[in-house]
Design an enzyme around this catalytic site. Structure first.
Site, PDB file in Angstrom:
ATOM      1  N   LYS A   1      96.489  20.899  51.198  1.00 54.45           N
ATOM      2  CA  LYS A   1      95.430  20.444  50.283  1.00 54.45           C
ATOM      3  C   LYS A   1      95.614  18.953  49.995  1.00 54.45           C
ATOM      4  O   LYS A   1      94.659  18.182  49.984  1.00 54.45           O
ATOM      5  CB  LYS A   1      95.504  21.217  48.979  1.00 54.45           C
ATOM      6  CG  LYS A   1      94.720  20.588  47.821  1.00 54.45           C
ATOM      7  CD  LYS A   1      94.819  21.382  46.541  1.00 54.45           C
ATOM      8  CE  LYS A   1      96.006  21.049  45.701  1.00 54.45           C
ATOM      9  NZ  LYS A   1      95.906  19.808  44.923  1.00 54.45           N
ATOM     10  N   ASN A   2      96.902  18.540  49.809  1.00 52.38           N
ATOM     11  CA  ASN A   2      97.162  17.168  49.369  1.00 52.38           C
ATOM     12  C   ASN A   2      97.237  16.161  50.503  1.00 52.38           C
ATOM     13  O   ASN A   2      97.634  15.021  50.299  1.00 52.38           O
ATOM     14  CB  ASN A   2      98.438  17.136  48.513  1.00 52.38           C
ATOM     15  CG  ASN A   2      98.244  17.926  47.234  1.00 52.38           C
ATOM     16  OD1 ASN A   2      97.111  18.228  46.865  1.00 52.38           O
ATOM     17  ND2 ASN A   2      99.333  18.283  46.580  1.00 52.38           N
TER      18      ASN A   2
ATOM     19  N   VAL B   1     108.633  14.681  36.780  1.00 53.29           N
ATOM     20  CA  VAL B   1     107.444  14.009  37.302  1.00 53.29           C
ATOM     21  C   VAL B   1     106.281  14.066  36.322  1.00 53.29           C
ATOM     22  O   VAL B   1     105.583  13.070  36.109  1.00 53.29           O
ATOM     23  CB  VAL B   1     107.023  14.624  38.658  1.00 53.29           C
ATOM     24  CG1 VAL B   1     105.783  13.947  39.213  1.00 53.29           C
ATOM     25  CG2 VAL B   1     108.177  14.542  39.648  1.00 53.29           C
TER      26      VAL B   1
ATOM     27  N   CYS C   1      94.504  19.308  37.229  1.00 58.64           N
ATOM     28  CA  CYS C   1      95.259  20.217  36.361  1.00 58.64           C
ATOM     29  C   CYS C   1      95.762  19.478  35.121  1.00 58.64           C
ATOM     30  O   CYS C   1      96.213  18.340  35.197  1.00 58.64           O
ATOM     31  CB  CYS C   1      96.455  20.793  37.122  1.00 58.64           C
ATOM     32  SG  CYS C   1      95.961  21.894  38.442  1.00 58.64           S
TER      33      CYS C   1
ATOM     34  N   ARG D   1      90.622  15.154  41.416  1.00 53.11           N
ATOM     35  CA  ARG D   1      91.199  13.817  41.163  1.00 53.11           C
ATOM     36  C   ARG D   1      90.992  12.909  42.363  1.00 53.11           C
ATOM     37  O   ARG D   1      91.281  11.719  42.312  1.00 53.11           O
ATOM     38  CB  ARG D   1      92.701  13.940  40.884  1.00 53.11           C
ATOM     39  CG  ARG D   1      93.036  14.677  39.620  1.00 53.11           C
ATOM     40  CD  ARG D   1      94.518  14.604  39.332  1.00 53.11           C
ATOM     41  NE  ARG D   1      94.967  13.228  39.161  1.00 53.11           N
ATOM     42  CZ  ARG D   1      94.690  12.469  38.112  1.00 53.11           C
ATOM     43  NH1 ARG D   1      93.917  12.951  37.186  1.00 53.11           N
ATOM     44  NH2 ARG D   1      95.133  11.251  38.019  1.00 53.11           N
TER      45      ARG D   1
ATOM     46  N   ASP E   1     105.757  20.547  42.382  1.00 55.41           N
ATOM     47  CA  ASP E   1     104.823  21.668  42.614  1.00 55.41           C
ATOM     48  C   ASP E   1     105.536  22.949  43.010  1.00 55.41           C
ATOM     49  O   ASP E   1     104.915  23.997  43.114  1.00 55.41           O
ATOM     50  CB  ASP E   1     103.844  21.298  43.735  1.00 55.41           C
ATOM     51  CG  ASP E   1     103.144  19.996  43.480  1.00 55.41           C
ATOM     52  OD1 ASP E   1     102.960  19.207  44.410  1.00 55.41           O
ATOM     53  OD2 ASP E   1     102.824  19.734  42.307  1.00 55.41           O
TER      54      ASP E   1
HETATM   55  C1  EPZ Z   1      99.830  14.281  43.733  1.00 47.46           C
HETATM   56  O1  EPZ Z   1      99.296  14.003  42.443  1.00 47.46           O
HETATM   57  C2  EPZ Z   1      99.503  15.731  43.998  1.00 47.46           C
HETATM   58  N1  EPZ Z   1      98.069  15.929  43.945  1.00 47.46           N
HETATM   59  C3  EPZ Z   1     100.192  16.622  42.958  1.00 47.46           C
HETATM   60  O2  EPZ Z   1      99.956  17.978  43.316  1.00 47.46           O
HETATM   61  C4  EPZ Z   1     101.696  16.375  43.017  1.00 47.46           C
HETATM   62  O3  EPZ Z   1     102.317  17.150  41.997  1.00 47.46           O
HETATM   63  C5  EPZ Z   1     101.980  14.889  42.795  1.00 47.46           C
HETATM   64  O4  EPZ Z   1     101.250  14.100  43.763  1.00 47.46           O
HETATM   65  C6  EPZ Z   1     103.453  14.564  42.919  1.00 47.46           C
HETATM   66  O5  EPZ Z   1     103.912  14.948  44.159  1.00 47.46           O
HETATM   67  C7  EPZ Z   1      97.306  15.504  44.987  1.00 47.46           C
HETATM   68  O6  EPZ Z   1      97.795  14.965  45.956  1.00 47.46           O
HETATM   69  C8  EPZ Z   1      95.836  15.759  44.859  1.00 47.46           C
HETATM   70  P1  EPZ Z   1     101.480  10.931  41.212  1.00 47.46           P
HETATM   71  P2  EPZ Z   1      99.193  12.482  41.922  1.00 47.46           P
HETATM   72  O7  EPZ Z   1     100.544   9.786  41.179  1.00 47.46           O
HETATM   73  O8  EPZ Z   1      98.955  11.572  43.058  1.00 47.46           O
HETATM   74  C9  EPZ Z   1     102.223   9.186  36.859  1.00 47.46           C
HETATM   75  C10 EPZ Z   1      99.094  20.135  43.051  1.00 47.46           C
HETATM   76  O9  EPZ Z   1      99.414  21.110  42.348  1.00 47.46           O
HETATM   77  N2  EPZ Z   1     101.194   8.188  37.169  1.00 47.46           N
HETATM   78  O10 EPZ Z   1     102.618  10.930  42.181  1.00 47.46           O
HETATM   79  O11 EPZ Z   1      98.258  12.446  40.777  1.00 47.46           O
HETATM   80  C11 EPZ Z   1     101.620  10.583  36.741  1.00 47.46           C
HETATM   81  O12 EPZ Z   1     101.079  10.780  35.443  1.00 47.46           O
HETATM   82  C12 EPZ Z   1      99.086  18.740  42.448  1.00 47.46           C
HETATM   83  O13 EPZ Z   1      98.763  20.198  44.271  1.00 47.46           O
HETATM   84  C13 EPZ Z   1     100.971   7.160  36.268  1.00 47.46           C
HETATM   85  O14 EPZ Z   1     101.635   7.068  35.232  1.00 47.46           O
HETATM   86  O15 EPZ Z   1     100.687  12.289  41.396  1.00 47.46           O
HETATM   87  C14 EPZ Z   1     102.825  11.454  37.001  1.00 47.46           C
HETATM   88  O16 EPZ Z   1     103.583  11.570  35.821  1.00 47.46           O
HETATM   89  C15 EPZ Z   1      99.558  18.733  41.008  1.00 47.46           C
HETATM   90  N3  EPZ Z   1      99.987   6.251  36.551  1.00 47.46           N
HETATM   91  C16 EPZ Z   1     103.624  10.653  38.043  1.00 47.46           C
HETATM   92  O17 EPZ Z   1     103.153   9.298  37.932  1.00 47.46           O
HETATM   93  C17 EPZ Z   1      99.246   6.306  37.706  1.00 47.46           C
HETATM   94  O18 EPZ Z   1      98.371   5.438  37.923  1.00 47.46           O
HETATM   95  C18 EPZ Z   1     103.427  11.129  39.465  1.00 47.46           C
HETATM   96  O19 EPZ Z   1     102.039  11.135  39.721  1.00 47.46           O
HETATM   97  C19 EPZ Z   1      99.483   7.368  38.607  1.00 47.46           C
HETATM   98  C20 EPZ Z   1     100.474   8.298  38.328  1.00 47.46           C
END
Ligand code: EPZ
Length: 460
Positions: free
Chosen positions: A45-46, A354, A142, A118, A332
């Site tokens: 999916k990702n 995370v 989510c 997202r 995840d």
């Molecule tokens: C991706 O989310 C995945 N989703 C998530 O999977 C996954 O848990 C995550 O990466 C970490 O591996 C998709 O790819 C659609 P991040 P993403 O940016 O890109 C903070 C699932 O169940 N952050 O790596 O949104 C954020 O709040 C989903 O399939 C900021 O602070 O994750 C988090 O605490 C859930 N500012 C951390 O970084 C930003 O601008 C990691 O987020 C961006 C992120």
């Protein structure tokens, strides 16, 4: 099981569901029997959703195969079509995406269609390159934290984008085009890394990205961009260099398998004392999960076309896990594993580093008899963590605690799958509602439950 048998079971399940008045968003699971059998897991999916967005950057048709039939993919396909991409869904997971006539879409349509996804935030770079403007609706996803997009917006501004907050989202322009930039992420964010990749490939000049995410799905996206004509090099220590090029062509790509779905079904096999062969699973991208799976007391056999996950007998053992970015234990993966840990003899700790609110699903498990305490502050040695946010979370799971059926509601995607596992593990009947969230990321999960011999009533 013959097709007739399957059809018969399906009909019985429909009739039983009608008798108890189940909607298509609910399932009643009679737990206590092991999952046994063979299922196939397709593309991630990702990755697939991001690969579809990348097609906007090409000047010819792209073909993506091994795409799972999940609602997140359909939402992105609809958003691309809104922007004039000719989207054709082929047989068994093939999507053809022709971006020849990309056009501006109406804000209200984009907002109405984006739903809980997202992914729209990743349209910024491609639309700015193609149209010089973009409108991105407020994002869904989510509720596992506040999920800001500051890293994304800072990166886009570094490329020269001008961003304005709108009532329902943000609008972006690139009055002087997009130019390569030196960007260091405060945290190895998956989404922000994808944002930089999708913007830098057609920007003028070179981009240096530091503290980048390097998940297998990111590398697969880089492979796609390289096929399109991009020049990207992954350096040591999370540094990625991108040399902007004039144009990109369409790609043909088979999406990498879904590690999160594999980990989820493997955890279900362990919790139910089962034996599940997952076609499409590969060892290299799952190594950290495989180590933990074995430490808890599971075992696995790696074959040429998949991995067999099974409970070899004996007691399950407690573990201490800290979620992290790749190649660490993925955030995840912890929700599905927690159910098996409720059956382990002893106390396990999961430290979630995370997201700041990713243990909401444990309320339902405690309602079923689990003994899980969630702590707002982190546990363990803070120096090991990426210091990013004062909120860390930890869950302490004490087992073994027999689970008994209850009425529970799916809170989010991975927590929702954890609820299915809990229902399968519990003795007695569990009614799980709000199933729709699970179909965002788990292809045909009801059919897979049927294939694995689960005992349930479902009207679908
Ligand atoms: C991706 O989310 C995945 N989703 C998530 O999977 C996954 O848990 C995550 O990466 C970490 O591996 C998709 O790819 C659609 P991040 P993403 O940016 O890109 C903070 C699932 O169940 N952050 O790596 O949104 C954020 O709040 C989903 O399939 C900021 O602070 O994750 C988090 O605490 C859930 N500012 C951390 O970084 C930003 O601008 C990691 O987020 C961006 C992120």
């Amino acid at each position: 099981m013959t097709n007739e048998d399957k059809a018969g079971l399906q009909l019985d399940s429909k009739k039983a569901a009608a008798r108890v008045g189940l909607t298509s968003d609910e399932i009643i699971i009679n737990g206590g029997s092991p999952l046994k059998g063979r299922i196939k897991v397709r593309g991630a999916k990702n990755l697939a959703t991001k690969a579809m967005v990348a097609s906007l950057l090409g000047n010819s048709e792209s073909v993506l195969t091994n795409v799972p039939n999940i609602s997140d993919v359909r939402v992105v396909a609809g958003l691309l079509a809104l922007h004039g991409v000719l989207v054709t869904r082929g047989e068994s997971g093939e999507w053809r995406l022709d971006p020849t006539n990309v056009e501006v879409a109406h804000k209200a349509d984009i907002d109405a269609h984006a739903g809980s996804s997202r992914i729209p935030i990743l349209f910024c770079g491609p639309l700015l390159h193609r149209l010089g403007e973009a409108f991105i609706p407020d994002l869904g996803g989510c509720r596992i934290g506040d999920r800001p997009i500051d890293f994304h917006l800072d990166a886009l501004r570094a490329f020269g984008a001008v961003i304005e907050k709108q009532p329902m989202g943000i609008s972006l322009e690139a009055p002087n085009g997009l130019k390569g930039a030196n960007i260091e992420l405060p945290y190895p964010s998956v989404g922000a890394t994808e944002q930089v990749l999708l913007t830098a490939v057609l920007a003028e000049g070179t981009t240096e990205l530091r503290n980048a995410a390097i998940e297998p799905e990111i590398v697969d996206l880089i492979c796609i961009l390289q096929k399109m004509g991009a020049i990207i090099s992954i350096e040591p220590n999370r540094v990625i260099f991108i040399e902007g090029v004039e144009k990109l062509r369409g790609y043909r790509h088979d999406a990498i398998f879904d590690r999160n779905e594999v980990a989820s079904w493997a955890a279900a096999a362990l919790a139910t004392k089962g034996d599940v062969y997952i076609e499409g699973a590969k060892q290299e991208e799952m190594m950290t999960f495989l180590n933990v799976f074995r430490k808890v007391g599971g075992d696995f056999d790696v074959e040429h076309d998949g991995i067999r996950f099974y409970h070899p007998g004996g007691d399950l053992k407690p573990v201490v896990i800290e979620t992290d970015v790749h190649p660490g234990f993925m955030t995840d993966w912890q929700q599905p594993l927690v159910v098996a840990l409720t059956q382990a003899i002893g106390t396990s700790t999961i430290h979630e580093t995370v997201y700041e609110n990713r243990f909401g699903f444990t309320d339902a498990l405690n309602k079923m008899g689990a003994d899980i305490t969630v702590y707002k502050e982190g546990l363990g040695d803070p120096s090991r963590r990426v210091n990013r946010r004062e909120f860390e979370q930890a869950a302490v799971i004490t087992g073994p605690t027999p689970l008994t059926g209850a009425d529970i509601e799916v809170p989010d995607l991975r927590g929702g799958f954890s609820h299915l596992i809990a229902a399968l593990t519990a003795t007695g009947q569990t009614k799980v509602t709000n199933l729709g969230i699970i179909s965002r990321g788990y292809e045909n999960f009801i059919e897979k439950l049927r294939l694995l011999g689960a005992d349930f009533i479902y009207e679908g």
